[in-house]
Design a protein around this motif. Structure first.
Motif, mmCIF file in Angstrom:
data_model
loop_
_atom_site.group_PDB
_atom_site.id
_atom_site.type_symbol
_atom_site.label_atom_id
_atom_site.label_comp_id
_atom_site.label_asym_id
_atom_site.label_seq_id
_atom_site.Cartn_x
_atom_site.Cartn_y
_atom_site.Cartn_z
ATOM 1 N N VAL A 262 0.846 -1.202 0.000
ATOM 2 C CA VAL A 262 0.000 0.000 0.000
ATOM 3 C C VAL A 262 0.874 1.242 0.000
ATOM 4 O O VAL A 262 0.608 2.220 -0.702
ATOM 5 C CB VAL A 262 -0.940 -0.006 1.221
ATOM 6 N N PHE A 263 1.958 1.203 0.761
ATOM 7 C CA PHE A 263 2.855 2.358 0.853
ATOM 8 C C PHE A 263 3.490 2.667 -0.496
ATOM 9 O O PHE A 263 3.633 3.828 -0.876
ATOM 10 C CB PHE A 263 3.932 2.097 1.898
ATOM 11 N N GLY A 266 1.261 -0.283 -4.723
ATOM 12 C CA GLY A 266 1.069 -1.486 -5.510
ATOM 13 C C GLY A 266 2.157 -1.765 -6.524
ATOM 14 O O GLY A 266 2.031 -2.704 -7.319
ATOM 15 N N LEU A 267 3.246 -0.994 -6.517
ATOM 16 C CA LEU A 267 4.323 -1.217 -7.480
ATOM 17 C C LEU A 267 5.110 -2.490 -7.167
ATOM 18 O O LEU A 267 5.729 -3.073 -8.057
ATOM 19 C CB LEU A 267 5.271 -0.011 -7.503
ATOM 20 N N ILE A 268 5.114 -2.903 -5.910
ATOM 21 C CA ILE A 268 5.781 -4.137 -5.501
ATOM 22 C C ILE A 268 4.876 -4.865 -4.517
ATOM 23 O O ILE A 268 3.897 -4.299 -4.015
ATOM 24 C CB ILE A 268 7.148 -3.869 -4.832
ATOM 25 N N LEU A 288 3.790 -6.168 11.469
ATOM 26 C CA LEU A 288 2.932 -7.233 10.965
ATOM 27 C C LEU A 288 1.608 -6.620 10.531
ATOM 28 O O LEU A 288 0.843 -6.141 11.362
ATOM 29 C CB LEU A 288 2.716 -8.306 12.036
ATOM 30 N N ASP A 289 1.374 -6.635 9.218
ATOM 31 C CA ASP A 289 0.137 -6.082 8.658
ATOM 32 C C ASP A 289 -0.979 -7.111 8.828
ATOM 33 O O ASP A 289 -1.054 -8.095 8.094
ATOM 34 C CB ASP A 289 0.335 -5.745 7.187
ATOM 35 N N LEU A 356 1.307 9.559 -7.353
ATOM 36 C CA LEU A 356 1.959 9.011 -6.164
ATOM 37 C C LEU A 356 2.809 7.791 -6.507
ATOM 38 O O LEU A 356 3.862 7.569 -5.899
ATOM 39 C CB LEU A 356 0.915 8.653 -5.099
ATOM 40 N N GLN A 357 2.373 6.997 -7.475
ATOM 41 C CA GLN A 357 3.206 5.874 -7.922
ATOM 42 C C GLN A 357 4.509 6.392 -8.519
ATOM 43 O O GLN A 357 5.587 5.834 -8.266
ATOM 44 C CB GLN A 357 2.446 5.032 -8.950
#
Length: 656
Positions: A262-263, A266-268, A288-289, A356-357
């Motif tokens: 999310v940070f 979604g690029l990785i 831990l998400d 933002l990406q």
């Protein structure tokens, strides 16, 4: 005791006197039943004008005042304070608005304006005759503040209030402070390192003893009123004991759960247990998400991380429910970007990014270490097209408003791209360049000249994959020619929208949102940091799209309002609130259903409506909804209203 009312008519320079025959009004009103004194003056709000009122109160032993002048919002408090200083109850003073309601609408028609002024004044006299001498209610004040959101706006408000000597709690749903600024590369126009800027604020927050930070937490419930908000907070237990964790990373290696970061937009992908996003490289912590963990998503009793931890630092504990009372609340929940999938005219492609990406690609702490690489194949893009107003300024399909910051961050991103890829070319499709801050226009011109950015005035009509390129079709409205660019990468300046859950939060807090979901301020000019619910304030992009400086300005403005509020020993609440006659009330609940402030409840035992006077704002919605007339607003009850209506309609007779 018979009423002894004084009527004072203001000329307001020529604002009233140019349309209303003031002397005629005074001559007629002085003989009106209940009036013992009538007088006019050029500026009744001036010191000499107020002296005339003081003198009349004493000489004529007045029991009520009708101030015939401008809007009550301007000078009602002025004359009520004057009355109180002279020993007259301030709630026996009413304003007859003969400027905004009379002289201004009827300029050039003096007979009509004069007649209407007389009617307004007579109706106000009838109201004052039945006014009660009310006493304001004293409310205790809890001098503690809750900040919802730990971005730069929330942190600035917290710092200002904490430095004023009052305890503050920051509630942040992410595991880290800093908000969107942590995701950015550089700031415009100074090109400062954005994460470093956020880190400096975070350090100040964490080192301020008056500030408590509750991360991974959200508000679960709220009740009460200004000075006494009872708040329930749900905080996710981190599942990681920070004191025991050594940061060895063994848990990360064995975690089977993966999810898009999310940070990093979604690029990785990242493991459910991984390094805390947004942390500095020298202060990495394991996080831990729970939203990605198999224990949450699949309901499986996975314990791979716990079994791999030699320090026994992992425990799957439940959430904590915290209850605390606060005197004020600041909403600083930030913003998000409009989803790219909503733009059906643009292709869904891994090399079509939102702003933002692209910031994450530029950032040194991003997934590519600051290298600009195409997500699809890892190649360095040589031609990048930036599309402004993607979803903004489009009332037919998307959002009608300007997102305010897009022009500047697009210019900054194009400039940063050219710095990293000197032999690349940046194209910027735009409608207008809105560079309206200090140094903003100079920044745009410097960037164009220094980096040879190519601005094309026009909208993009199509973005589609063509082999290993992305075909961008648009038009240059200056030349009138169509434009085709075979780009390697496309960056969309998506519309800035409220953060997820903003509407639900507003409903919980009993505050308003605008048509687009941003939190609504009480007044765009006179009360830009307040909401219509007393004690709840606004800061940052929760209210509307804004850049970092403007978010900081508003945060400090909200903090100053709260510091002013806390300068009092206790709160004084207006006595102009609803009152229930229990002998008439049938307990139907219509008043409760129509109260926007949740100030009315039906007692389940007595089956009667009851008003929480500390919450009531005296709007009268309950009184209009009550079928039996059991609930009335003090000093504006039904008898007063009908007396006023009788005066207004006395020149009209029913024709049979």
């Amino acid at each position: 005791m018979k009423p002894r009312i004084g009527v004072f008519v203001c000329h307001c320079g020529l604002n009233i006197a140019a349309s209303v025959e003031v002397s005629e009004v005074v001559e007629v009103i002085k003989d009106y039943p209940g009036v013992v004194h009538a007088q006019d003056y050029i500026y009744m709000c001036s010191d000499p004008g107020q002296a005339l009122v003081r003198k009349a109160i004493k000489e004529h032993n007045l029991t009520g005042l009708v101030m015939s002048n401008c809007s009550p919002s301007l000078h009602e408090r002025t004359f009520r304070n004057l009355a109180a200083a002279e020993g007259l109850n301030p709630y026996l003073v009413e304003v007859a608005n003969i400027r905004e309601y009379c002289s201004w609408p009827h300029q050039g028609d003096k007979p009509t304006a004069t007649k209407k002024a007389l009617t307004i004044i007579k109706a106000t006299i009838e109201r004052v005759k039945r006014n009660q001498a009310l006493v304001p209610m004293v409310v205790p004040l809890q001098k503690r503040v809750l900040i919802l959101g730990g971005g730069v706006a929330g942190m600035q408000a917290a710092l200002d209030i904490a430095n004023g000597g009052y305890p503050v709690t920051i509630l942040e749903k992410q595991p880290f402070l800093g908000g969107r600024v942590r995701q950015l590369d550089k700031t415009f126009v100074t090109l400062e390192d954005a994460p470093t800027l956020a880190d400096e604020m975070v350090d100040r927050v964490l080192n301020q003893p008056n500030i408590e930070v509750l991360s991974s937490a959200e508000i679960a419930g709220i009740s009460g009123y200004v000075g006494n908000f009872e708040v329930q907070t749900r905080q996710k237990t981190p599942w990681i004991n920070a004191e025991r964790c050594t940061g060895c990373g063994a848990c990360i290696e064995v975690c089977p759960a993966e999810a898009p970061s999310v940070f990093d937009r979604g690029l990785i992908t990242r493991k459910a247990i991984d390094w805390t996003p947004g942390d500095r490289s020298d202060e990495k912590r394991v996080f831990l998400d729970q939203q990605s963990c198999h224990r949450t998503t699949l309901g499986e009793p996975c314990a791979a991380c716990k079994e791999a931890c030699e320090e026994d630092a992992i425990a799957y504990a439940g959430d904590n429910l915290i209850e605390q009372t606060y005197g004020a609340v600041v909403v600083a929940t930030g913003y998000d970007l409009y989803n790219k999938s909503a733009l059906t005219e643009y292709a869904s492609d891994p090399d079509v990014l939102d702003a933002l990406q692209f910031e994450r690609l530029l950032a040194e702490n991003g997934p590519t270490g600051g290298k600009v690489l195409r997500p699809s194949d890892g190649r360095e893009p040589k031609e990048v097209v930036f599309v402004q107003c993607a979803g903004s300024r489009d009332p037919d399909k998307h959002y009608p408003y300007c997102s305010k910051v897009c022009c500047m961050y697009t210019c900054k991103e194009a400039r940063r791209y050219k710095e990293k890829v000197p032999d690349g070319q940046a194209y910027i499709f735009f409608i207008d360049v809105r560079s309206t801050g200090k140094g903003y226009e100079e920044f745009v011109k410097e960037s164009v000249q220094k980096e040879r950015l190519l601005y094309l005035k026009g909208k993009v009509s199509k973005v589609a994959r063509s082999g290993d390129k992305i075909q961008v079709l648009g038009v240059d409205t200056i030349t009138g020619y169509g434009v085709e660019v075979m780009a390697d990468l496309v960056v969309l300046a998506m519309a800035t929208v409220p953060s997820p859950g903003a509407r639900d939060l507003a409903r919980l807090l009993n505050i308003n949102t605008d048509a687009h979901g941003f939190i609504q301020e009480a007044h765009p000019k006179l009360a830009p940091v307040e909401t219509l619910t007393a004690g709840i304030y606004l800061a940052g992009a929760a209210q509307a799209p804004k850049d970092i400086p403007h978010a900081i300005y508003q945060a400090s403005g909200a903090a100053s309002k709260i510091l002013s509020l806390f300068s009092r020993k206790e709160l004084v609440h207006t006595p102009l609130v609803a009152l229930v006659d229990p002998e008439v009330c049938a307990g139907c609940g219509y008043c409760m259903d129509n109260c926007a402030f949740q100030a009315v409840e039906v007692n389940p035992l007595r089956k009667k409506a009851e008003v929480n006077e500390a919450l009531c704002e005296g709007c009268g919605a309950c009184a209009t909804a009550c079928p039996s007339g059991a609930i009335q607003v003090k000093n504006l009850d039904s008898r007063q209203v009908f007396d006023m209506i009788s005066v207004v309609t006395q020149d009209y007779s029913l024709q049979v």
